[in-house]
Design an enzyme around this catalytic site. Structure first.
Site, PDB file in Angstrom:
ATOM      1  N   LYS A 182       0.863  -1.190   0.000  1.00 39.27           N
ATOM      2  CA  LYS A 182       0.000   0.000   0.000  1.00 39.27           C
ATOM      3  C   LYS A 182       0.896   1.235   0.000  1.00 39.27           C
ATOM      4  O   LYS A 182       1.488   1.610   1.006  1.00 39.27           O
ATOM      5  CB  LYS A 182      -0.912   0.020   1.243  1.00 39.27           C
ATOM      6  CG  LYS A 182      -2.054   1.008   1.052  1.00 39.27           C
ATOM      7  CD  LYS A 182      -2.395   1.847   2.263  1.00 39.27           C
ATOM      8  CE  LYS A 182      -1.479   2.966   2.592  1.00 39.27           C
ATOM      9  NZ  LYS A 182      -1.470   4.139   1.679  1.00 39.27           N
ATOM     10  N   GLY A 237       7.654   5.537   7.257  1.00 35.87           N
ATOM     11  CA  GLY A 237       6.852   6.754   7.287  1.00 35.87           C
ATOM     12  C   GLY A 237       7.182   7.545   8.536  1.00 35.87           C
ATOM     13  O   GLY A 237       8.248   7.377   9.141  1.00 35.87           O
ATOM     14  N   SER A 238       6.239   8.365   8.957  1.00 35.22           N
ATOM     15  CA  SER A 238       6.496   9.252  10.086  1.00 35.22           C
ATOM     16  C   SER A 238       6.411   8.485  11.408  1.00 35.22           C
ATOM     17  O   SER A 238       5.742   7.453  11.509  1.00 35.22           O
ATOM     18  CB  SER A 238       5.462  10.379  10.077  1.00 35.22           C
ATOM     19  OG  SER A 238       4.171   9.821  10.130  1.00 35.22           O
ATOM     20  N   THR A 239       7.062   9.039  12.416  1.00 34.34           N
ATOM     21  CA  THR A 239       7.072   8.381  13.724  1.00 34.34           C
ATOM     22  C   THR A 239       5.660   8.327  14.314  1.00 34.34           C
ATOM     23  O   THR A 239       5.271   7.322  14.922  1.00 34.34           O
ATOM     24  CB  THR A 239       8.066   9.098  14.662  1.00 34.34           C
ATOM     25  OG1 THR A 239       9.371   8.906  14.117  1.00 34.34           O
ATOM     26  CG2 THR A 239       8.032   8.544  16.074  1.00 34.34           C
ATOM     27  N   GLY A 242       3.886   5.549  12.712  1.00 36.33           N
ATOM     28  CA  GLY A 242       4.549   4.311  13.152  1.00 36.33           C
ATOM     29  C   GLY A 242       4.054   3.869  14.529  1.00 36.33           C
ATOM     30  O   GLY A 242       3.801   2.677  14.771  1.00 36.33           O
ATOM     31  N   GLU A 259      10.567   1.840   9.868  1.00 37.38           N
ATOM     32  CA  GLU A 259      11.597   2.819   9.468  1.00 37.38           C
ATOM     33  C   GLU A 259      10.938   4.187   9.594  1.00 37.38           C
ATOM     34  O   GLU A 259      10.067   4.517   8.790  1.00 37.38           O
ATOM     35  CB  GLU A 259      12.009   2.596   8.010  1.00 37.38           C
ATOM     36  CG  GLU A 259      12.749   1.320   7.739  1.00 37.38           C
ATOM     37  CD  GLU A 259      14.158   1.321   8.290  1.00 37.38           C
ATOM     38  OE1 GLU A 259      14.610   2.355   8.818  1.00 37.38           O
ATOM     39  OE2 GLU A 259      14.799   0.274   8.191  1.00 37.38           O
ATOM     40  N   CYS A 292      14.719  10.965   5.123  1.00 37.38           N
ATOM     41  CA  CYS A 292      14.699  10.753   6.565  1.00 37.38           C
ATOM     42  C   CYS A 292      16.081  10.817   7.197  1.00 37.38           C
ATOM     43  O   CYS A 292      16.226  11.181   8.350  1.00 37.38           O
ATOM     44  CB  CYS A 292      14.052   9.409   6.851  1.00 37.38           C
ATOM     45  SG  CYS A 292      14.788   8.122   5.854  1.00 37.38           S
ATOM     46  N   GLU A 391      11.060  16.750  13.162  1.00 38.31           N
ATOM     47  CA  GLU A 391      11.425  16.523  11.763  1.00 38.31           C
ATOM     48  C   GLU A 391      10.616  17.469  10.881  1.00 38.31           C
ATOM     49  O   GLU A 391       9.393  17.479  10.937  1.00 38.31           O
ATOM     50  CB  GLU A 391      11.103  15.068  11.402  1.00 38.31           C
ATOM     51  CG  GLU A 391      11.554  14.720  10.018  1.00 38.31           C
ATOM     52  CD  GLU A 391      11.261  13.280   9.662  1.00 38.31           C
ATOM     53  OE1 GLU A 391      10.127  12.835   9.873  1.00 38.31           O
ATOM     54  OE2 GLU A 391      12.177  12.606   9.160  1.00 38.31           O
TER      55      GLU A 391
HETATM   56  P1  NAD Z   1       3.213   9.057   6.718  1.00 35.69           P
HETATM   57  O1  NAD Z   1       3.604   8.432   8.000  1.00 35.69           O
HETATM   58  O2  NAD Z   1       2.219  10.137   6.731  1.00 35.69           O
HETATM   59  O3  NAD Z   1       2.624   7.948   5.712  1.00 35.69           O
HETATM   60  C1  NAD Z   1       3.377   6.820   5.344  1.00 35.69           C
HETATM   61  C2  NAD Z   1       2.424   5.757   4.802  1.00 35.69           C
HETATM   62  O4  NAD Z   1       1.546   5.348   5.841  1.00 35.69           O
HETATM   63  C3  NAD Z   1       1.537   6.211   3.649  1.00 35.69           C
HETATM   64  O5  NAD Z   1       1.382   5.142   2.743  1.00 35.69           O
HETATM   65  C4  NAD Z   1       0.216   6.511   4.349  1.00 35.69           C
HETATM   66  O6  NAD Z   1      -0.890   6.400   3.473  1.00 35.69           O
HETATM   67  C5  NAD Z   1       0.179   5.426   5.398  1.00 35.69           C
HETATM   68  N1  NAD Z   1      -0.633   5.731   6.587  1.00 35.69           N
HETATM   69  C6  NAD Z   1      -0.897   6.952   7.115  1.00 35.69           C
HETATM   70  N2  NAD Z   1      -1.662   6.804   8.224  1.00 35.69           N
HETATM   71  C7  NAD Z   1      -1.868   5.467   8.392  1.00 35.69           C
HETATM   72  C8  NAD Z   1      -2.556   4.692   9.368  1.00 35.69           C
HETATM   73  N3  NAD Z   1      -3.188   5.253  10.400  1.00 35.69           N
HETATM   74  N4  NAD Z   1      -2.542   3.352   9.233  1.00 35.69           N
HETATM   75  C9  NAD Z   1      -1.888   2.754   8.215  1.00 35.69           C
HETATM   76  N5  NAD Z   1      -1.221   3.436   7.252  1.00 35.69           N
HETATM   77  C10 NAD Z   1      -1.206   4.779   7.352  1.00 35.69           C
HETATM   78  O7  NAD Z   1       4.590   9.498   6.046  1.00 35.69           O
HETATM   79  P2  NAD Z   1       4.807  10.301   4.725  1.00 35.69           P
HETATM   80  O8  NAD Z   1       4.365  11.702   5.006  1.00 35.69           O
HETATM   81  O9  NAD Z   1       4.238   9.552   3.573  1.00 35.69           O
HETATM   82  O10 NAD Z   1       6.421  10.255   4.596  1.00 35.69           O
HETATM   83  C11 NAD Z   1       7.264  11.100   5.306  1.00 35.69           C
HETATM   84  C12 NAD Z   1       7.759  10.431   6.575  1.00 35.69           C
HETATM   85  O11 NAD Z   1       8.399   9.198   6.257  1.00 35.69           O
HETATM   86  C13 NAD Z   1       8.819  11.242   7.280  1.00 35.69           C
HETATM   87  O12 NAD Z   1       8.544  11.264   8.658  1.00 35.69           O
HETATM   88  C14 NAD Z   1      10.098  10.476   7.013  1.00 35.69           C
HETATM   89  O13 NAD Z   1      11.120  10.637   7.959  1.00 35.69           O
HETATM   90  C15 NAD Z   1       9.627   9.085   6.946  1.00 35.69           C
HETATM   91  N6  NAD Z   1      10.575   8.250   6.186  1.00 35.69           N
HETATM   92  C16 NAD Z   1      11.383   7.391   6.884  1.00 35.69           C
HETATM   93  C17 NAD Z   1      12.320   6.636   6.210  1.00 35.69           C
HETATM   94  C18 NAD Z   1      13.212   5.668   6.943  1.00 35.69           C
HETATM   95  O14 NAD Z   1      13.712   4.759   6.300  1.00 35.69           O
HETATM   96  N7  NAD Z   1      13.430   5.803   8.231  1.00 35.69           N
HETATM   97  C19 NAD Z   1      12.415   6.727   4.836  1.00 35.69           C
HETATM   98  C20 NAD Z   1      11.590   7.609   4.161  1.00 35.69           C
HETATM   99  C21 NAD Z   1      10.660   8.363   4.861  1.00 35.69           C
END
Ligand code: NAD
Length: 489
Positions: A182, A237-239, A242, A259, A292, A391
C-alpha cells in the site's frame, strides 16, 4: 503520460471495485499527470485474501529455486522499463532528473540493489544443525530452521517511493512471504508499475504480490494493519503513524518493522577542514530535504561560527532549483501544498523562538508553479527549539554551536530520534571514536556514505525498529523454528 492506473490483486490488473479513480499530481508543476485507481475496503479485503491463500496453498514459501527465477525475471522487467519508470517517478515525486538518473536513489540505483538479494537467496542457510542436547535423560538432535513469516503488509511513503517499495517487497518475496503493498497516495505509480511488471514479466503466482492504491491515506492502510490474516507490517513513514501502527498491530500480536523519522546531527569537530566538510550541509537541499536520514542539525564549534556563516552563505548560493528536467539539480519541490505549508510553519516557529534566519525562509519569487520552498538556514539555534527537535522534511538547516567535544556528542544524542549522523575531523581515529558514541543506526565519517544494498539501514530510539537492506533486511521477513529429533540410544 502512459502509466499503470490499475490495482494488482490476485494476479490481475483491475480497477477499484467502486470504479473510482483519483488524480496523480506533479508537485513541481501542479499539473495532473493522470488517474489512478482509488481502492476501498472491499479491494483491500480481496488483496489480503489473495495473499493469504497464495501463502497457505502454493509452494511459494518453500520453493527457493522458483522464487529466485521469478525475482530474476522481475529485475529484467525493471531494467527493461527503466526509461519510463524514471520519468514517472521524477514527475510524481517532483524530483529533478538529477536525482532520478544514474547514481541517484530514485530509480536506477534501487533497481541495481536487487542483485544483492538475488545473490543472498541461493547462499542462504535455511537450516542449521546445532548438535545434540540431553534433558531429563532424553537425547535430541536440534535443527534451527528459517522460514517465511507469512503475509506481509508493506506500507510506504512518497519521498523515494520505488526505492522503499523495492527495499521491502523484494526481500519479503525472496524470503518466501506474500505481499500487499500500500503506497502513499501521492506516489501511486511507483507501486502500480510494479504490479504491471510482475504481471507482464514474471511467473510470480497469482496472489503472491498485490498492490492497492487509495487517495485516503489512512482507511485501507489501517484495515491492512488490523487484519488477522496479515502476519507482519513493514512500514516506512512518520514516527507518529509508526506508533499508531505498532498499537494497532498489537491487537493481533503481529511483527512490526518500522523505518521512521530522523533529526540527524552533522558534527564538525574543531579540527575539521570546514571548506571541505561544510559542503555536506547542502544535503538539506537534496530532494528538498525530503529524506529521513538527511542531517538537518549542523553542530559547529562555537569559536568557528563566523567562518561557518561565511562559508554557508557562499555554498548555498551554488544551489539551483526549479527545473525538473535538469540532470544536475538535486533540489525539487515539496510533495504537496500541505507539506509546503507545514515547512513554512516550522520556519515561522524558528523565528518566533529566537533562531536567526541567515538564508531563505520563504517561497521562491522566481517560480510561480510548484510547491517549492527556498533553501533555508537558521543560525543561533539551541537544541531545545522546535526546529532542532522535530522533523521538518523540508530544505531547512538548523546550525547549533557547541562547546567542546563532549558537548557536541551530548547535543547529537539529545534527540528522540536516532537515525543517522555525520562526523568530520582531521583525524579519522578521533572521528571514529565519536561515531561509536552516537546513538544512531548509521554514521558517515569524513564524507563516507553508508547507503548501499548490502548495508543495513534503520534507526535507534523513535527512528524505528529493525533494519532494511543488507542481510539484516532479508532476515526481518523470516521466522525461526527449532526442531528437536529424539536420538535413540
Ligand atoms: P506518513 O507516516 O504520513 O505515511 C506513510 C504511509 O503510511 C503512507 O502510505 C500513508 O498512506 C500510510 N498511513 C498513514 N496513516 C496510516 C494509518 N493510520 N494506518 C496505516 N497506514 C497509514 O509518512 P509520509 O508523510 O508519507 O512520509 C514522510 C515520513 O516518512 C517522514 O517522517 C520520514 O522521515 C519518513 N521516512 C522514513 C524513512 C526511513 O527509512 N526511516 C524513509 C523515508 C521516509
Amino acid at each position: 503520460m502512459q502509466a499503470e492506473s490499475r490495482l494488482f490483486i490476485n494476479g490481475k490488473l483491475v480497477a477499484a471495485a467502486s470504479g473510482k479513480t483519483y488524480p496523480n499530481l506533479d508537485p513541481a508543476t501542479e499539473e495532473v499527470l493522470g488517474e489512478v485507481a482509488d481502492a476501498g475496503l472491499e479491494d483491500m479485503d480481496q488483496a489480503i485474501a489473495a495473499a493469504r491463500r497464495a501463502f497457505d496453498e502454493t509452494d511459494w514459501a518453500t520453493n527457493h529455486a522458483f522464487r529466485l527465477k521469478c525475482l530474476q525475471q522481475l529485475k529484467a522487467g525493471l531494467v527493461a522499463e527503466m526509461g519510463s519508470l524514471k520519468e514517472q517517478i521524477a514527475t510524481e515525486t517532483g524530483s529533478p532528473l538529477g536525482i532520478c538518473g544514474a547514481g541517484g536513489p530514485q530509480c536506477e540505483v534501487p533497481i541495481s540493489f536487487l542483485d544483492f538479494t538475488l545473490e543472498t537467496l541461493p547462499k542462504f542457510e535455511w537450516s542449521r544443525d546445532i548438535g545434540l542436547s540431553t534433558m531429563m535423560g532424553i537425547q535430541s538432535r536440534r535443527l534451527v530452521e528459517k522460514e517465511a513469516i507469512g503475509v506481509v503488509a508493506c506500507i510506504t511513503p512518497w519521498n523515494v517511493p520505488l526505492q522503499i517499495n523495492l527495499a521491502k517487497c523484494v526481500p519479503a518475496l525472496a524470503a518466501g512471504c506474500t505481499v500487499v503493498l500500500k503506497p502513499a497516495p501521492d506516489t501511486p505509480w511507483s507501486a502500480t508499475a510494479l504490479g504491471r511488471i510482475v504481471s507482464e514479466y514474471t511467473d510470480i503466482p497469482a496472489g503472491v504480490f498485490n498492490v492497492v492504491t487509495s487517495e485516503d491515506p489512512v482507511t485501507t492502510g489501517e484495515a491492512l494493519v488490523r487484519d488477522p490474516r496479515v502476519d507482519m507490517v513493514s512500514f516506512t513513514g512518520s514516527t507518529g503513524v509508526g506508533k499508531r501502527i505498532m498499537a494497532m498491530a498489537s491487537e493481533t500480536v503481529k511483527k512490526v518493522f518500522l523505518e521512521l523519522g530522523g533529526k540527524s546531527a552533522n558534527i564538525m569537530l574543531d579540527d575539521a577542514n570546514l571548506e571541505q566538510s561544510l559542503l555536506s550541509a547542502l544535503s538539506v537541499c537534496f530532494h528538498a530535504g525530503q529524506g529521513c536520514a538527511i542531517p538537518t542539525r549542523l553542530l559547529i564549534p562555537r569559536e568557528r561560527q563566523a567562518e561557518v556563516e561565511a562559508l554557508l552563505k557562499t555554498y548555498f548560493g551554488f544551489i539551483e532549483y526549479g527545473d525538473p528536467s535538469s540532470e544536475t539539480q538535486i533540489m525539487g519541490s515539496l510533495i504537496n501544498a500541505r507539506q509546503r505549508q507545514r515547512v513554512l510553519a516550522y520556519i515561522e516557529k524558528g523565528k518566533q523562538e529566537g533562531a536567526r534566519l541567515l538564508l531563505g525562509g520563504g517561497v521562491p519569487a522566481h517560480l510561480d508553479k510548484g510547491f517549492y520552498v527556498e533553501p533555508t538556514v537558521f543560525m543561533d539555534v539551541s537544541n531545545d527549539m522546535t526546529i532542532a527537535r522535530e522533523e521538518i522534511f523540508g530544505p531547512v538547516l538548523a546550525v547549533i554551536a557547541y562547546d567542546g567535544e563532549e558537548d557536541a556528542i551530548r547535543i547529537a544524542n539529545d534527540s528522540d530520534y536516532g537515525l543517522s549522523a555525520g562526523v568530520w575531523s582531521a583525524s579519522e581515529e578521533r572521528a571514529l571514536a565519536v561515531a561509536r558514541r552516537l546513538r544512531t543506526g548509521t554514521v558517515n565519517v569524513n564524507g563516507g556514505n553508508f547507503y548501499g544494498a548490502d548495508a543495513p539501514f534503520g534507526g535507534y530510539k523513535q527512528s524505528g525498529l529493525g533494519r532494511e537492506m543488507g542481510r539484516e533486511g532479508f532476515e526481518e521477513y523470516l521466522e525461526t523454528k527449532t526442531i528437536a529429533l529424539a536420538v535413540s540410544s
